[in-house]
Design a protein around this motif. Structure first.
Motif, PDB file in Angstrom:
ATOM      1  N   VAL A 455       0.842  -1.193   0.000  1.00  0.00           N
ATOM      2  CA  VAL A 455       0.000   0.000   0.000  1.00  0.00           C
ATOM      3  C   VAL A 455       0.877   1.243   0.000  1.00  0.00           C
ATOM      4  O   VAL A 455       1.890   1.293   0.718  1.00  0.00           O
ATOM      5  N   VAL A 526      -2.913  -0.149  -4.102  1.00  0.00           N
ATOM      6  CA  VAL A 526      -3.695  -1.240  -3.536  1.00  0.00           C
ATOM      7  C   VAL A 526      -3.438  -2.514  -4.334  1.00  0.00           C
ATOM      8  O   VAL A 526      -3.914  -2.668  -5.462  1.00  0.00           O
ATOM      9  N   ALA A 570      -9.651   1.434  -2.802  1.00  0.00           N
ATOM     10  CA  ALA A 570      -8.695   2.235  -2.037  1.00  0.00           C
ATOM     11  C   ALA A 570      -8.804   3.681  -2.503  1.00  0.00           C
ATOM     12  O   ALA A 570      -8.942   3.940  -3.700  1.00  0.00           O
TER      13      ALA A 570
END
Length: 735
Positions: A455, A526, A570
């Protein structure tokens, strides 16, 4: 999928490692020069062909009482020297009786002029050809053939304007360019000319005479007509022949045309005109020979020939480039439309597959809940790291969760903020700066789980994102999963443009890649990975600026399936300024090209990796490199069409293409559960934002060609998530 023989070590970060960066010099002047040359070529093409109008059907109609030439001209013969007499007075010449001069306007034409020349040679008849300079430059061989046959060549201006309606400078330009074209094509200058839309001398208006005087001061002999056959109107062969016969045996200059439209009737009438006039005792001559004047065509000087040759070469080069580009434009436009339709088709198929898979899951089936390690590389992410970690830590995911924040030599309080959040399963690892790949590799080595979620430090997850992101990894053939990245700071034009780009561009593409099994990028914002797949790929590489694309391509070449989970959403902070956007997209584009070049051999790989190379890489080269490179030229061509062609047709084309894109964008927004309101900025995106992306591609390509190495650059964060809970995110579907 290839069998995994065992984990391979992940490269350790190299302390203090930085890419050498050299700013490429001279590339913008080079790119600008290319665009300027192309624009000048279109300007020449537009001037010579876009406004070319040799059809006599456009001839202005003279009203009653408009004749205003001098009496010596109105009552004289068809050949006039406007300033040939004493004190610059006009001199008029009559054609001797029983003398016929065949004159042809508007050529040369590659279809009709050679056929007319063949008829003249067959009957041993000379003629006068009043040529348009633009056609002379296009077809110099025909002009040389006319002179070789003993014909006379005169000027009919360069683009066939009505000289009575243009300025003096435009008239001088038209005549000069025509002389240059004749010098370059056949090595001559001419002393005779016929003004476009002129007819008989007794129809000369005051405006016509002013234009004739301007040419006369340059030494031109003006050639009008005695007999206008009006063959341009195609009245029929018989009428053309009848109109060409002078009354009472008078000498005459007979006006015909060898260009400007279909000249089949002129061609058919010509032998009959020659035979009829000979039966009436006429002989044929050229203007200067009939009047016993100095020859109209004189050799050009060396300098004149040099300038003329340059003009001819430029004209022909512009014609060739215009034709090639017009064909290319049609091809690229067709490919763009086809791409949009294909994307929608794959998106619809992907949606049907999602619904089908969801229906096949038995009620009460246990979810896939492996141990998961979330790795967050962070460099100077103080503004948003708390929100990022918080959304991961407070996820609805019911499996065991570990979060590792890798502080990659930050100079702010990133590490302190992350460590102060108080979550027992959050670890902060600090290291000297080694770049994002080095930070990711550190996190991979430190992780305890077999499923890793990578991430960015400017990203927040929805509560159910981790569960939806790792669910496809239940299939052992799947090595990585791409989530659905959405723009959080989507206010203003720049934010809305990027929002549309993410939803319409990136996510539609990912659905197609997923259906074809050729996903090129799991975004850094993501993505979930199988640890064994990462080991097999050797970890995250430092070789390119697009480490996520490089890694994903390596996984595809390794035989792993890479899939898309649209419900794993995300939220990311996108650049809020044009400068920041430029830096980010430049890194993306340049890095993607690096990855494409690095994995170019995938096109000859066998099996699944070969499928990736043969389908995905050509698609990326075509639509992410070649098309953006040519797009600015297409925009210049559109301006050309508005100025020189039919602006209505150009406008209709642009509106149709824009409407198609809006329809597809609307479908993509609905597919992602987004509101349609941002669609109103799409036309502005096509005009402004897309041009910026094209320039980014141009700079990236030139940088690559110059061999310039660029370093990874972090984007400055504004902390848009700091004061906003995840519940305040823009409305969207989570399905």
């Amino acid at each position: 999928m290839r069998a995994v023989t065992g984990p391979q070590p992940i490269a350790r970060p190299r302390a203090g490692r930085r890419r050498q960066a050299r700013t490429p010099r001279g590339h913008w002047p080079l790119a600008s020069l290319i665009v300027v040359i192309f624009a000048l070529g279109l300007l020449i093409e537009g001037f010579t062909h876009g406004i070319l109008g040799e059809n006599a059907a456009d001839e202005p109609t003279a009203g009653p009482g408009t004749t205003a030439g001098p009496a010596s001209v109105v009552d004289g013969g068809p050949v006039v020297a406007p300033a040939g007499g004493r004190n610059g007075s006009p001199v008029s010449y009559r054609i001797p009786r029983k003398t016929a001069i065949l004159s042809f306007d508007d050529g040369p034409n590659p279809d009709w002029t050679p056929k007319i020349l063949a008829v003249l040679r067959e009957y041993h008849v000379p003629a006068d050809f009043f040529t348009i300079g633009a056609h002379v430059a296009d077809y110099p061989d025909i002009v040389r053939q006319e002179l070789k046959d003993g014909d006379e060549v005169g000027s009919h201006t360069y683009t066939h304007p009505n000289l009575a309606q243009v300025s003096t400078w435009r008239e001088n330009l038209e005549l000069t360019l025509t002389q240059n074209a004749l010098a370059g094509a056949a090595g001559i200058h001419t002393r005779i000319m016929r003004m476009p839309y002129s007819s008989e001398a007794n129809a000369v208006t005051a405006a016509d005479w002013r234009a004739a005087m301007t040419a006369g001061r340059d030494g031109y002999l003006m050639v009008f007509t005695s007999v206008d056959t009006r063959d341009w109107a195609r009245p029929g062969v018989a009428k053309i022949v009848k109109a060409a016969i002078p009354a009472g045996g008078a000498g005459a200059i007979i006006m015909l045309h060898d260009s400007g439209g279909n000249r089949s009737e002129t061609l058919a009438a010509l032998p009959r005109i020659i035979k009829e006039l000979r039966q009436r005792g006429y002989h044929f001559d050229t203007v200067t020979q009939a009047l016993k004047l100095v020859s109209a065509d004189v050799p050009a000087t060396g300098n004149q020939h040099l300038v003329g040759t340059l003009l001819v070469d430029i004209q022909q080069g512009s014609d060739w480039a215009f034709t090639a580009f017009a064909i290319g434009l049609i091809v690229l436009t067709s490919l763009s439309v086809l791409r949009l339709l294909v994307l929608v088709g794959f998106a619809m198929a992907a949606r049907r597959r999602e619904l089908s898979v969801a229906r096949r899951i038995p009620p009460g089936a246990p979810p896939f809940l492996p141990d998961v390690t979330v790795i967050i590389p962070a460099f100077n992410e103080e503004a948003g790291i708390a929100a990022t970690v918080q959304t991961m830590a407070e996820s609805q995911y019911r499996g065991r969760l570990e979060i590792i924040v890798v502080d990659d030599g930050s100079t702010d309080s990133t590490a302190q903020v992350a460590a102060s959040l108080g979550y027992p399963f959050v670890r902060v690892v600090t290291q000297r700066n080694s770049g994002k790949p080095g930070a990711l590799n550190t996190g991979i080595r430190q992780a305890h789980s077999d499923i890793l979620v990578l991430v960015d430090g400017d990203t927040v997850f929805q509560p159910d994102t981790i569960g939806k992101l790792v669910a496809p990894l239940a299939d052992p053939e799947v090595g990585a999963v791409s989530g659905n990245t959405k723009v959080f700071n989507r206010k203003g034009f720049l934010g809305r443009w990027q929002h549309l780009e993410y939803v319409v561009g990136f996510n539609l593409d990912r659905r197609m890649y997923d259906m074809l099994g050729v996903m090129p990028t799991v975004p850094g914002a993501v993505g979930a990975f199988r640890r064994s797949a990462l080991h097999r790929a050797g970890g995250v590489s430092h070789d390119t600026l697009a480490e996520d694309t490089d890694l994903t391509m390596a996984l595809c070449r390794g035989g792993w399936r890479v899939v898309y989970a649209p419900g794993a959403i995300a939220w990311t902070e996108v650049p809020a300024t044009l400068s920041a956007l430029w830096k980010q997209r430049y890194r993306w584009c340049y890095g993607t090209m690096q990855a494409m070049w690095k994995h170019r051999h995938a096109m000859v790989d066998r099996g699944g990796s070969g499928r990736f190379g043969r389908l995905c890489l050509p698609y990326l080269w075509l639509f992410q490199v070649l098309l953006p490179l040519l797009a600015p030229l297409i925009d210049v061509f559109s301006i050309y069409g508005i100025v020189f062609l039919n602006p209505v047709q150009v406008g209709v084309f642009w509106l149709t293409f824009t409407a198609l894109q809006m329809l597809i964008a609307g479908y993509a927004l609905r597919l992602d559960g987004e509101r349609l309101r941002p669609l109103w900025v799409l036309p502005f995106q096509l005009i402004v934002y897309r041009q910026l992306m094209y320039l980014v591609t141009i700079q990236s390509v030139i940088t690559a060609l110059l061999g310039t190495r660029q370093r990874w650059q972090a984007t400055k964060r504004t902390g848009v998530f700091t004061d906003q809970a995840t519940t305040d995110q823009p409305a969207t579907s989570t399905s």
